[in-house]
Design a protein around this motif. Structure first.
Motif, PDB file in Angstrom:
ATOM      1  N   ILE A  84      -1.862  -8.252  -7.023  1.00  0.00           N
ATOM      2  CA  ILE A  84      -1.561  -6.915  -7.537  1.00  0.00           C
ATOM      3  C   ILE A  84      -2.805  -6.055  -7.372  1.00  0.00           C
ATOM      4  O   ILE A  84      -3.899  -6.415  -7.836  1.00  0.00           O
ATOM      5  CB  ILE A  84      -1.140  -6.966  -9.019  1.00  0.00           C
ATOM      6  N   GLN A  85      -2.642  -4.908  -6.722  1.00  0.00           N
ATOM      7  CA  GLN A  85      -3.796  -4.037  -6.460  1.00  0.00           C
ATOM      8  C   GLN A  85      -4.260  -3.323  -7.727  1.00  0.00           C
ATOM      9  O   GLN A  85      -5.448  -3.342  -8.059  1.00  0.00           O
ATOM     10  CB  GLN A  85      -3.444  -3.009  -5.387  1.00  0.00           C
ATOM     11  N   ASN A 110       1.407  -1.331  -5.971  1.00  0.00           N
ATOM     12  CA  ASN A 110       1.141  -2.159  -4.794  1.00  0.00           C
ATOM     13  C   ASN A 110       0.910  -3.631  -5.162  1.00  0.00           C
ATOM     14  O   ASN A 110      -0.223  -4.123  -5.175  1.00  0.00           O
ATOM     15  CB  ASN A 110      -0.069  -1.627  -4.025  1.00  0.00           C
ATOM     16  N   GLY A 111       2.011  -4.315  -5.447  1.00  0.00           N
ATOM     17  CA  GLY A 111       1.927  -5.724  -5.791  1.00  0.00           C
ATOM     18  C   GLY A 111       2.769  -6.588  -4.861  1.00  0.00           C
ATOM     19  O   GLY A 111       3.677  -6.108  -4.177  1.00  0.00           O
ATOM     20  N   ASN A 166       6.108   0.052  -5.666  1.00  0.00           N
ATOM     21  CA  ASN A 166       5.785  -0.809  -4.522  1.00  0.00           C
ATOM     22  C   ASN A 166       5.396  -2.232  -4.950  1.00  0.00           C
ATOM     23  O   ASN A 166       4.320  -2.733  -4.617  1.00  0.00           O
ATOM     24  CB  ASN A 166       4.659  -0.200  -3.690  1.00  0.00           C
ATOM     25  N   LEU A 167       6.292  -2.869  -5.675  1.00  0.00           N
ATOM     26  CA  LEU A 167       6.128  -4.275  -6.032  1.00  0.00           C
ATOM     27  C   LEU A 167       7.110  -5.078  -5.188  1.00  0.00           C
ATOM     28  O   LEU A 167       8.323  -4.924  -5.313  1.00  0.00           O
ATOM     29  CB  LEU A 167       6.396  -4.496  -7.520  1.00  0.00           C
ATOM     30  N   VAL A 168       6.569  -5.945  -4.332  1.00  0.00           N
ATOM     31  CA  VAL A 168       7.391  -6.665  -3.362  1.00  0.00           C
ATOM     32  C   VAL A 168       7.525  -8.131  -3.771  1.00  0.00           C
ATOM     33  O   VAL A 168       6.525  -8.804  -4.044  1.00  0.00           O
ATOM     34  CB  VAL A 168       6.776  -6.575  -1.949  1.00  0.00           C
ATOM     35  N   PHE A 169       8.777  -8.611  -3.797  1.00  0.00           N
ATOM     36  CA  PHE A 169       9.055 -10.027  -4.013  1.00  0.00           C
ATOM     37  C   PHE A 169       9.516 -10.618  -2.688  1.00  0.00           C
ATOM     38  O   PHE A 169      10.479 -10.138  -2.088  1.00  0.00           O
ATOM     39  CB  PHE A 169      10.152 -10.212  -5.070  1.00  0.00           C
TER      40      PHE A 169
END
Length: 663
Positions: A84-85, A110-111, A166-169
């Protein structure tokens, strides 16, 4: 009294000063405390989970808010688990004072969270391992207390306000990939709004999730939509499990989560529109449920978990009242009660899922019915099983059948077996077929033997044998697999004449429904059903009907078969293509085959089906027809390698099935 008040005032003053001092100390040294805490977490991650946990910067923002940058958890020798940014979160200070960790707000930018499996290596395995040093308690588990503890802790970790961008799994299961990109997820004052991009190897979609959620009040009401129009596809399951599914929209509601004395309950409902499922174990085509809703009340106590009887399931116009329970008070007990209140028969037929009952489509009925099923299984006392199924009819009549023309069995028709989705050669059921044999021209011994092995109460039941179902359930649970069914001759007829041999849920459900219609509407007489059965079932490799079988094995007409020959023919019905493994190289029945015949002979003698004058020949039977040539083929296979479809059958006959009828 004045002195006491003065002492109390002094004490409260001292406590207040100490509290302020502690708060001031915490505030002054809070960054150092945070640093020490994170170092402990890093040590624990490396020691217990062989993973590296790092944070570039961590600092307090005010009393309860904490900021982090570049948070990374990376298992050694595996892909990074998450990164995680930027993240900011706040903790409820007052809850923390009473030892309760509760998040107030959460911001993420942004994760990445990813689960990967490459070969047999998974990047999350270390976190699934059990603690070897943890003591195993022999105390009973309190399900209500456990659920309360876990769910309340999880809800406290859900912030009341969120702003995620913008959290991507990512999921990568040896090339089977799915990416869920949360472009936006906002929870503000109970209002939830989210935009998600989903991408797999087979499709890409944009989802919208909207509604209300309040983790403190423990309520939620959210809906899923496809922003691009059309159905929402379920990712990953199509590649991993060959399960293709989709739906137009889904509505999830949690009305209440509450602890009430010794019980814990969760109330709410879920509804779904146009659910489509496709899997080879379910049906050969798409199964579609237009409208479905589940109003649930999940109830947990000290020694039970249940779906309460106040719950209901709605499938189009069909309403089902379920009760499911797992109890551990004394023994481990499973319970299931199903109720369908009185409804019109035509409403039931028209509400059945499309694709699940193909042969019922177009059926018309009048009247009404209600249904109930009571099931109970005690793991420690399996013989006490309860299986009680009752259908109460009121002027119920079916006046037009669907695609399955059940009445065709009353006349001449062409039968073609389907094996491995391949249609076999046609067998004509009628007098124009020289091998066709009327029931009165078949040896009475064969009728007695086959009824004993396959369906002892055929002429008394209405398609189903409750006791056989019970024994089947017991055995399947004990073996932890579907190792045995409870098929009657009626069920075998429906399966052979109208359905396929595919092992799907659809085929089994259609079989049950069509058998009920056949037997309870007196469409075909029992005698005619038995006659058709003898003339179509498989008795050997490419051998259909008793006319062909009598000649294939003994070069006889069916009327001339001896008692021993009929016993033999009855025992090969479960595995007719493997008959040759019952014989030795000299063409004599092996010991286990003779044992089976003696058992059946004695059973029929005890039941008064045969007399002592029909006693079994100790030498069994002798093959004189073309079947004898297969013994030579088997001998050759034994020396060169047994063919895959020629694996010998079990040497023990399933005697338990025969004991389900009166002895």
């Amino acid at each position: 009294m004045r002195i006491n008040k003065k002492k109390i005032g002094i004490t409260l003053g001292i406590l207040f000063v100490l509290f302020v001092a502690a708060l001031s100390t915490f505030y002054y040294f809070r960054d150092e405390i945070l640093k020490v805490t994170l170092e402990k977490v890093a040590v624990k991650m490396e020691r217990d989970f062989d993973s590296k946990f790092t944070i570039k910067t961590a600092s307090f923002d005010g009393i309860s808010a904490v900021r982090f940058t570049d948070v990374v958890l990376a298992p050694k020798h595996a892909d990074t688990l998450f990164r995680i940014q930027k993240m900011k979160t706040s903790i409820s200070f007052w809850h923390l004072l009473i030892g309760d960790l509760q998040l107030g707000t959460l911001e993420i930018q942004n994760g990445l969270v990813q689960l990967t499996k490459k070969g047999k290596v998974r990047n999350f395995d270390a976190f699934l391992k059990k603690n070897k040093n943890q003591e195993v308690s022999s105390d009973k588990r309190d399900y209500a207390a456990l659920a309360k503890r876990i769910i309340f802790r999880l809800l406290n970790l859900v912030p009341s306000d969120m702003d995620i961008k913008n959290l991507v799994f990512k999921l990568d299961d040896n090339g089977k990939k799915a990416t869920i990109d949360v472009k936006k997820l906002a929870l503000d004052g109970g209002d939830l709004e989210s935009i998600i991009h989903v991408k797999t190897n087979t499709f890409a979609q944009r989802w919208r999730i909207a509604g209300e959620a309040d983790p403190r009040d423990r309520t939620a009401d959210i809906q899923f939509f496809n922003m691009d129009g059309g159905p929402i596809k379920v990712p990953y399951f199509d590649e991993r499990f060959n399960l293709i599914s989709s739906f137009d929209s889904i509505h999830l509601n949690v009305e209440n989560i509450e602890s009430d004395g010794d019980e814990f309950h969760i109330d709410g409902y879920t509804s779904i529109a146009n659910l489509k499922v496709n899997h080879p174990k379910i049906a050969s085509k798409d199964v579609i449920i237009r409208n479905a809703r589940f109003d649930y009340r999940l109830l947990l106590g000290e020694d039970f978990i249940s779906v309460d009887s106040s719950s209901s399931i709605q499938l189009n116009k069909i309403k089902i009242q379920p009760y499911l329970a797992y109890e551990t008070e004394e023994d481990t007990v499973y319970k299931m009660n199903i109720r369908i209140p009185k409804m019109q028969a035509q409403d039931f037929i028209s509400s059945l899922p499309d694709g699940l009952f193909t042969n019922v489509q177009g059926m018309l009925a009048s009247g009404s019915f209600d249904y109930k099923l009571d099931f109970m299984f005690n793991k420690n006392k399996p013989e006490t099983i309860i299986f009680d199924s009752k259908l109460n009819k009121e002027n119920l009549r079916i006046y037009r059948f669907g695609q399955a023309n059940l009445g065709k069995m009353n006349g001449d028709f062409e039968y073609r077996a389907i094996i491995n989705n391949v249609r076999q050669r046609p067998v004509f059921v009628g007098s124009s077929n020289p091998d066709y044999t009327p029931l009165n021209q078949i040896s009475p011994y064969l009728k007695k033997c086959v009824l004993t092995t396959e369906d002892p109460s055929f002429f008394r039941h209405r398609g189903f044998i409750t006791e056989a179902f019970k024994q089947s359930i017991i055995k399947n649970i004990k073996t932890r697999k579907f190792s045995r069914g409870g098929s009657t001759i009626s069920m075998q007829l429906i399966k052979n004449v109208f359905l396929t041999r595919e092992k799907t849920l659809s085929r089994k459900l259609e079989e049950i429904l069509l058998v009920y219609i056949l037997e309870n509407n007196r469409i075909v007489s029992k005698e005619r059903m038995l006659e058709v059965y003898f003339n179509i079932i498989e008795w050997g490799p490419n051998v259909y009907g008793i006319g062909e079988a009598s000649r294939f094995y003994f070069q006889k007409n069916p009327a001339d078969l001896t008692f021993n020959e009929c016993l033999y023919l009855a025992t090969i019905i479960p595995s007719p293509k493997k008959f040759m493994y019952q014989f030795d190289d000299q063409g004599n029945l092996k010991g286990f085959a003779l044992k089976n015949q003696r058992y059946l002979s004695n059973l029929m003698l005890r039941r008064g089906i045969v007399t002592s004058s029909d006693s079994i020949n100790p030498y069994g039977v002798s093959l004189s027809g073309n079947a004898r040539s297969f013994l030579t083929i088997r001998k050759a296979q034994d020396t060169t390698g047994v063919a895959v479809d020629s694996i010998p059958p079990k040497e023990d006959f399933d005697f338990e099935f025969l004991k389900t009828d009166e002895d």
